[in-house]
Design a protein around this motif. Structure first.
Motif, PDB file in Angstrom:
ATOM      1  N   GLY A 187     -24.736  54.934 -37.548  1.00 57.80           N
ATOM      2  CA  GLY A 187     -23.580  54.849 -38.239  1.00 57.80           C
ATOM      3  C   GLY A 187     -23.265  53.271 -37.776  1.00 57.80           C
ATOM      4  O   GLY A 187     -22.004  52.682 -38.473  1.00 57.80           O
ATOM      5  N   ASP A 188     -23.833  52.689 -36.741  1.00 55.80           N
ATOM      6  CA  ASP A 188     -23.381  51.283 -36.709  1.00 55.80           C
ATOM      7  C   ASP A 188     -23.472  50.496 -37.906  1.00 55.80           C
ATOM      8  O   ASP A 188     -22.667  49.417 -37.877  1.00 55.80           O
ATOM      9  CB  ASP A 188     -24.662  50.778 -35.552  1.00 55.80           C
ATOM     10  CG  ASP A 188     -24.241  51.452 -34.274  1.00 55.80           C
ATOM     11  OD1 ASP A 188     -23.245  52.206 -34.019  1.00 55.80           O
ATOM     12  OD2 ASP A 188     -25.234  51.296 -33.228  1.00 55.80           O
ATOM     13  N   LEU A 189     -24.499  50.384 -38.477  1.00 50.71           N
ATOM     14  CA  LEU A 189     -24.793  49.287 -39.740  1.00 50.71           C
ATOM     15  C   LEU A 189     -23.602  49.696 -40.718  1.00 50.71           C
ATOM     16  O   LEU A 189     -23.267  48.772 -41.162  1.00 50.71           O
ATOM     17  CB  LEU A 189     -25.937  49.728 -40.489  1.00 50.71           C
ATOM     18  CG  LEU A 189     -26.586  48.705 -41.381  1.00 50.71           C
ATOM     19  CD1 LEU A 189     -26.584  47.462 -40.818  1.00 50.71           C
ATOM     20  CD2 LEU A 189     -27.763  49.300 -41.925  1.00 50.71           C
ATOM     21  N   ILE A 190     -23.232  51.064 -40.936  1.00 50.95           N
ATOM     22  CA  ILE A 190     -22.084  51.399 -41.866  1.00 50.95           C
ATOM     23  C   ILE A 190     -20.845  50.637 -41.117  1.00 50.95           C
ATOM     24  O   ILE A 190     -20.158  50.070 -41.797  1.00 50.95           O
ATOM     25  CB  ILE A 190     -21.950  52.748 -42.213  1.00 50.95           C
ATOM     26  CG1 ILE A 190     -22.997  53.198 -43.098  1.00 50.95           C
ATOM     27  CG2 ILE A 190     -20.482  52.897 -42.668  1.00 50.95           C
ATOM     28  CD1 ILE A 190     -23.227  54.739 -43.241  1.00 50.95           C
ATOM     29  N   GLU A 191     -20.560  50.713 -40.003  1.00 50.52           N
ATOM     30  CA  GLU A 191     -19.339  50.056 -39.129  1.00 50.52           C
ATOM     31  C   GLU A 191     -19.448  48.759 -39.164  1.00 50.52           C
ATOM     32  O   GLU A 191     -18.359  48.311 -39.541  1.00 50.52           O
ATOM     33  CB  GLU A 191     -19.518  50.837 -37.805  1.00 50.52           C
ATOM     34  CG  GLU A 191     -18.135  50.534 -37.268  1.00 50.52           C
ATOM     35  CD  GLU A 191     -16.710  50.973 -37.829  1.00 50.52           C
ATOM     36  OE1 GLU A 191     -15.781  50.157 -37.773  1.00 50.52           O
ATOM     37  OE2 GLU A 191     -16.946  52.048 -38.211  1.00 50.52           O
ATOM     38  N   HIS A 192     -20.451  48.019 -39.150  1.00 50.63           N
ATOM     39  CA  HIS A 192     -20.526  46.621 -38.995  1.00 50.63           C
ATOM     40  C   HIS A 192     -20.313  46.190 -40.448  1.00 50.63           C
ATOM     41  O   HIS A 192     -19.701  45.160 -40.684  1.00 50.63           O
ATOM     42  CB  HIS A 192     -21.878  46.098 -38.620  1.00 50.63           C
ATOM     43  CG  HIS A 192     -22.094  46.272 -37.367  1.00 50.63           C
ATOM     44  ND1 HIS A 192     -21.334  45.523 -36.284  1.00 50.63           N
ATOM     45  CD2 HIS A 192     -22.962  47.018 -36.521  1.00 50.63           C
ATOM     46  CE1 HIS A 192     -21.778  45.738 -35.107  1.00 50.63           C
ATOM     47  NE2 HIS A 192     -22.906  46.692 -35.165  1.00 50.63           N
ATOM     48  N   PHE A 193     -20.796  47.106 -41.516  1.00 45.23           N
ATOM     49  CA  PHE A 193     -20.403  46.467 -42.937  1.00 45.23           C
ATOM     50  C   PHE A 193     -18.852  46.874 -43.034  1.00 45.23           C
ATOM     51  O   PHE A 193     -18.385  45.978 -43.718  1.00 45.23           O
ATOM     52  CB  PHE A 193     -21.109  47.615 -43.800  1.00 45.23           C
ATOM     53  CG  PHE A 193     -20.622  47.306 -45.145  1.00 45.23           C
ATOM     54  CD1 PHE A 193     -21.172  46.471 -46.202  1.00 45.23           C
ATOM     55  CD2 PHE A 193     -19.956  48.259 -46.046  1.00 45.23           C
ATOM     56  CE1 PHE A 193     -21.061  46.420 -47.530  1.00 45.23           C
ATOM     57  CE2 PHE A 193     -19.325  48.050 -47.374  1.00 45.23           C
ATOM     58  CZ  PHE A 193     -20.019  47.204 -48.089  1.00 45.23           C
ATOM     59  N   TRP A 231     -18.961  57.796 -44.672  1.00 41.42           N
ATOM     60  CA  TRP A 231     -20.654  58.190 -45.032  1.00 41.42           C
ATOM     61  C   TRP A 231     -21.374  58.324 -43.642  1.00 41.42           C
ATOM     62  O   TRP A 231     -22.356  58.555 -43.681  1.00 41.42           O
ATOM     63  CB  TRP A 231     -21.160  57.001 -46.042  1.00 41.42           C
ATOM     64  CG  TRP A 231     -20.504  56.958 -47.117  1.00 41.42           C
ATOM     65  CD1 TRP A 231     -19.523  57.760 -47.983  1.00 41.42           C
ATOM     66  CD2 TRP A 231     -20.632  55.907 -48.248  1.00 41.42           C
ATOM     67  NE1 TRP A 231     -19.290  57.496 -49.001  1.00 41.42           N
ATOM     68  CE2 TRP A 231     -19.867  56.121 -49.316  1.00 41.42           C
ATOM     69  CE3 TRP A 231     -21.258  54.723 -48.092  1.00 41.42           C
ATOM     70  CZ2 TRP A 231     -19.758  55.327 -50.457  1.00 41.42           C
ATOM     71  CZ3 TRP A 231     -21.085  53.756 -49.169  1.00 41.42           C
ATOM     72  CH2 TRP A 231     -20.257  54.187 -50.338  1.00 41.42           C
ATOM     73  N   LYS A 232     -20.792  57.703 -42.673  1.00 42.18           N
ATOM     74  CA  LYS A 232     -21.206  57.960 -41.396  1.00 42.18           C
ATOM     75  C   LYS A 232     -21.390  59.372 -41.099  1.00 42.18           C
ATOM     76  O   LYS A 232     -22.163  59.496 -40.092  1.00 42.18           O
ATOM     77  CB  LYS A 232     -20.611  57.121 -40.144  1.00 42.18           C
ATOM     78  CG  LYS A 232     -20.345  55.710 -40.149  1.00 42.18           C
ATOM     79  CD  LYS A 232     -19.788  55.086 -39.073  1.00 42.18           C
ATOM     80  CE  LYS A 232     -18.273  55.417 -38.961  1.00 42.18           C
ATOM     81  NZ  LYS A 232     -17.696  54.659 -37.879  1.00 42.18           N
ATOM     82  N   HIS A 233     -20.820  60.362 -41.562  1.00 43.15           N
ATOM     83  CA  HIS A 233     -20.955  61.427 -41.127  1.00 43.15           C
ATOM     84  C   HIS A 233     -21.742  62.501 -42.217  1.00 43.15           C
ATOM     85  O   HIS A 233     -21.510  63.592 -42.244  1.00 43.15           O
ATOM     86  CB  HIS A 233     -19.463  62.073 -40.926  1.00 43.15           C
ATOM     87  CG  HIS A 233     -18.420  61.393 -40.136  1.00 43.15           C
ATOM     88  ND1 HIS A 233     -18.842  61.265 -38.830  1.00 43.15           N
ATOM     89  CD2 HIS A 233     -17.700  60.653 -40.547  1.00 43.15           C
ATOM     90  CE1 HIS A 233     -17.756  60.511 -38.325  1.00 43.15           C
ATOM     91  NE2 HIS A 233     -17.136  59.871 -39.148  1.00 43.15           N
ATOM     92  N   HIS A 234     -22.521  61.968 -42.840  1.00 43.38           N
ATOM     93  CA  HIS A 234     -23.363  62.577 -43.667  1.00 43.38           C
ATOM     94  C   HIS A 234     -24.358  63.461 -43.410  1.00 43.38           C
ATOM     95  O   HIS A 234     -24.575  63.457 -42.030  1.00 43.38           O
ATOM     96  CB  HIS A 234     -24.044  61.508 -44.586  1.00 43.38           C
ATOM     97  CG  HIS A 234     -25.406  61.099 -44.092  1.00 43.38           C
ATOM     98  ND1 HIS A 234     -25.302  60.231 -43.186  1.00 43.38           N
ATOM     99  CD2 HIS A 234     -26.736  61.518 -44.211  1.00 43.38           C
ATOM    100  CE1 HIS A 234     -26.556  60.089 -42.674  1.00 43.38           C
ATOM    101  NE2 HIS A 234     -27.277  60.972 -43.340  1.00 43.38           N
ATOM    102  N   VAL A 235     -24.570  64.621 -44.335  1.00 47.48           N
ATOM    103  CA  VAL A 235     -25.584  65.634 -43.709  1.00 47.48           C
ATOM    104  C   VAL A 235     -26.621  65.558 -44.777  1.00 47.48           C
ATOM    105  O   VAL A 235     -26.632  65.584 -45.756  1.00 47.48           O
ATOM    106  CB  VAL A 235     -24.983  67.182 -43.837  1.00 47.48           C
ATOM    107  CG1 VAL A 235     -25.942  68.137 -43.388  1.00 47.48           C
ATOM    108  CG2 VAL A 235     -23.729  67.154 -42.804  1.00 47.48           C
TER     109      VAL A 235
END
Length: 120
Positions: A71-77, A96-100
């Motif tokens: 999720g870090d990459l998404i959060e940085h984005f 999207w960090k919580h996708h399954v």
């Protein structure tokens, strides 16, 4: 177990993604892929969403996996907001960090949500 196919017409219209939502999703997701390609070095030459198709399926899948691996990459984005998206759009991306990940079958759809069955 064979599950019946749900005819498209029987799906609740309020649950369907509008064309406008689909366009926004693709714009956000492809922008995330460009960002991830640059940040991870998988395809550092990628500068725009128009560059993505030239990468081929394997590279795109590697970039996708890197996006969803942490999720870090998404959060940085979202924090950097390199494409100047509106804050509400970035909140959608953060979700999207919580996708399954997996393959699922829709067993039942109600007003409250849907019941999914994992392929395992």
């Amino acid at each position: 177990m064979d599950l019946p196919r749900i005819p498209r017409a029987s799906m609740a219209p309020e649950r369907m993604m509008t064309e406008q939502d689909a366009v926004l999703f693709h714009r956000l997701y492809q922008s995330l892929l460009v960002y991830a390609a640059q940040r991870t070095g998988v395809a550092s030459g990628v500068r725009t969403t128009e560059d993505l198709p030239s990468l081929g399926k394997d590279k795109l899948m590697e970039i996708r996996d890197r996006c969803h691996g942490s999720g870090d990459l998404i959060e940085h984005f979202c924090q950097e907001n390199p494409f100047s998206f509106a804050s509400e759009d970035l909140e959608s991306v953060r979700m999207w960090k919580h996708h399954v990940k997996g393959t699922f079958f829709i067993v039942k759809v109600t007003k409250e949500g849907a019941l999914f069955l994992d392929e395992r």
